[in-house]
Design a protein around this motif. Structure first.
Motif, PDB file in Angstrom:
ATOM      1  N   PHE A 154      -6.043   4.214  -5.084  1.00 24.81           N
ATOM      2  CA  PHE A 154      -4.623   4.498  -5.712  1.00 24.81           C
ATOM      3  C   PHE A 154      -4.529   4.059  -7.138  1.00 24.81           C
ATOM      4  N   LEU A 191      -8.504   1.307  -0.470  1.00 23.85           N
ATOM      5  CA  LEU A 191      -7.329   1.941  -0.656  1.00 23.85           C
ATOM      6  C   LEU A 191      -6.812   1.458  -1.898  1.00 23.85           C
ATOM      7  N   VAL A 229       1.269   9.627  -5.590  1.00 26.45           N
ATOM      8  CA  VAL A 229       1.751  11.083  -5.476  1.00 26.45           C
ATOM      9  C   VAL A 229       2.939  11.481  -6.459  1.00 26.45           C
ATOM     10  N   LEU A 264       0.655  -1.326   0.160  1.00 27.84           N
ATOM     11  CA  LEU A 264       0.064   0.062   0.032  1.00 27.84           C
ATOM     12  C   LEU A 264       0.943   1.135   0.153  1.00 27.84           C
ATOM     13  N   ALA A 294       0.671   4.087  -2.780  1.00 33.70           N
ATOM     14  CA  ALA A 294       0.577   5.644  -2.350  1.00 33.70           C
ATOM     15  C   ALA A 294       1.784   6.405  -2.822  1.00 33.70           C
ATOM     16  N   GLU A 297       4.194   1.102  -8.474  1.00 33.67           N
ATOM     17  CA  GLU A 297       2.858   0.857  -8.117  1.00 33.67           C
ATOM     18  C   GLU A 297       2.705  -0.748  -8.132  1.00 33.67           C
TER      19      GLU A 297
END
Length: 478
Positions: free
Chosen positions: A406, A402, A281, A273, A277, A299
């Motif tokens: 993402f 989540l 970003v 995770l 994240a 990712e």
């Protein structure tokens, strides 16, 4: 025949070093790769029994990784002939030799059952790929090479400590000290839990840095951004998979121990995770499209870690995603290399209208973007759906939401970079280039794109069976 997977590329590397002609030397790559792929196909059908002593055996997990590596390398090898015909200004001897040495080491990673030998093979891939990142020989590429060597070597060093802790846990348990996977799994419940716990942490951190899990991913944007496209493809689709296989071996031991699995799975989900994240970003408004692909790799290694950490039905999805991500990254890196060569730049300030300037490469890059972001009907959609659906099925709703959040952010971030690149018209006053799309530079990524589409629509029965067998080794019965 198993040993041929290691020896054949080494012989090819020697030939590449001896051949004096810069134009003829790259032919050694597809010649060796084609035979290697044929041997791989034979071994998938007729797998030899374990070697005496049990050091060498190609189990289902190794088969999945070997299939991806051999197929990806073969495609990159044919592409390399076309690509290097444009790079006659410098010698390709080190590049050709390094690629083949790395193929040999990656083959050894897939078939060894000895964790010490696996460590040696993985370190060999690190060393053999370092000179290839420096192929362009400029200040940024040498910086990327040193960062890659430093961070990956630190990670591999931590993994070595983890192996020492693992071996010591057998000594404390009054067992014969060994790093063979089979005996370790048989005696896993008797191993000292403290030392086993420490070994699992160090091995996860060590191999996680090689894999590129955040926050251990700092080498990736520079290395992927400065390496030639075919080297980036093998970094993202080859070395990442070898590091993930190493983590799978640790997972098998934790599974056999009966006590360390829950901790190891939670750590994998957490790091996965965090990786997604970080990618979400840093991918937003990323001007350098090759660095964007590096964050996309961050990712997707996160997705692999989450799939493994969730366990149960998600394990099949994680193994399938290992193959899908490797092939799709190959399409993206090879087509991005073509675009970079044509524009002489890798920022979106200059690279616009790629579909108009390079219809084939621009189209492949756009199709690769659609596939890698988990859009149907391509195969990454199937593997990502399998992972996230199992998160909800198992009651891990926060992880599932989540994961989806993402994915959406990454899709938007990549779209903001990719769409302006491929759409519209090239900038006025753009200098003409000697590069144009040819069969050897667009045919290989086109073939991989067709395979990705086929796997999304109709995965072959033998592949489904192989993935099922691999998942069974991780605790899911077929």
């Amino acid at each position: 025949m198993l040993y041929a997977l290691v020896l054949l590329p080494l012989v090819g590397a020697l030939c590449a070093w001896i051949v004096p002609d810069n134009r003829l030397r790259p032919i050694t790559l597809p010649a060796v790769a084609t035979v290697h792929l044929a041997l791989t196909a034979l071994l998938l059908v007729n797998t030899p029994p374990p070697s005496p002593g049990g050091w060498i055996w190609l189990d289902p997990l190794g088969k999945v990784v070997l299939l991806c590596i051999s197929l990806l390398f073969t495609v990159c090898a044919y592409y390399a002939v076309g690509y290097l015909s444009y790079r006659q200004e410098r010698s390709n001897r080190v590049l050709c030799m390094g690629l083949l040495v790395c193929l040999s080491a990656m083959g050894l990673v897939t078939m060894t059952q000895h964790l010490g030998l696996l460590w040696v093979a993985l370190e060999t891939t690190t060393v053999s790929m370092a000179p290839l990142i420096y192929f362009n020989r400029n200040a940024r590429s040498i910086e990327a090479t040193w960062k890659y060597l430093l961070l990956c070597s630190v990670g591999i060093g931590l993994a070595l400590l983890g192996l020492l802790f693992l071996a010591y846990s057998t000594y404390v348990a009054h067992r014969d000290a060994t790093l063979l996977l089979g005996p370790l799994m048989l005696s896993a419940r008797e191993l000292n839990p403290g030392w086993l716990h420490a070994a699992a942490i160090f091995l996860l951190v060590g191999y996680g840095s090689k894999m590129g899990l955040a926050p251990l991913h700092a080498w990736k944007p520079d290395a992927y951004g400065e390496a030639p496209g075919l080297v980036g493809a093998l970094l993202a689709g080859g070395l990442v998979n070898c590091a993930f296989l190493s983590i799978l071996r640790v997972y098998q031991i934790c599974l056999a121990s009966g006590t360390e699995l829950a901790f190891f799975q939670d750590a994998l989900v957490g790091m996965g995770l965090i990786s997604m994240a970080f990618a979400a970003v840093f991918m937003a408004h990323q001007a350098d499209f090759k660095r964007m692909l590096a964050y996309s790799s961050v990712e997707h290694v996160g997705i692999l870690a989450i799939g493994l950490g969730l366990g149960k039905g998600a394990l099949y999805g994680a193994l399938f995603h290992l193959l899908n991500n490797g092939l799709t990254k190959g399409v993206l890196f090879l087509s991005s290399g073509n675009i970079h060569r044509s524009y002489g730049n890798k920022t979106t300030d200059v690279v616009k209208g790629a579909l108009a300037r390079l219809p084939w490469s621009g189209g492949l890059f756009l199709a690769g973007f659609i596939a890698i972001t988990g859009s149907p009907p391509f195969s990454p959609f199937i593997s990502e759906y399998t992972i996230v659906s199992n998160a909800f099925i198992d009651g891990r709703h926060l992880v599932g939401w989540l994961f989806l959040l993402f994915l959406v952010i990454v899709f938007i971030g990549m779209a903001l970079t990719v769409l302006p690149m491929v759409m519209g018209t090239p900038p006025a006053g753009l200098e003409p280039s000697d590069y144009e799309d040819r069969l050897l530079t667009v045919g290989p990524p086109f073939l991989m794109m067709a395979i990705i589409l086929l796997l999304g629509i109709w995965p072959p029965a033998f592949l489904v069976s192989l993935l099922t067998e691999g998942a069974a080794m991780l605790g899911v019965q077929p």
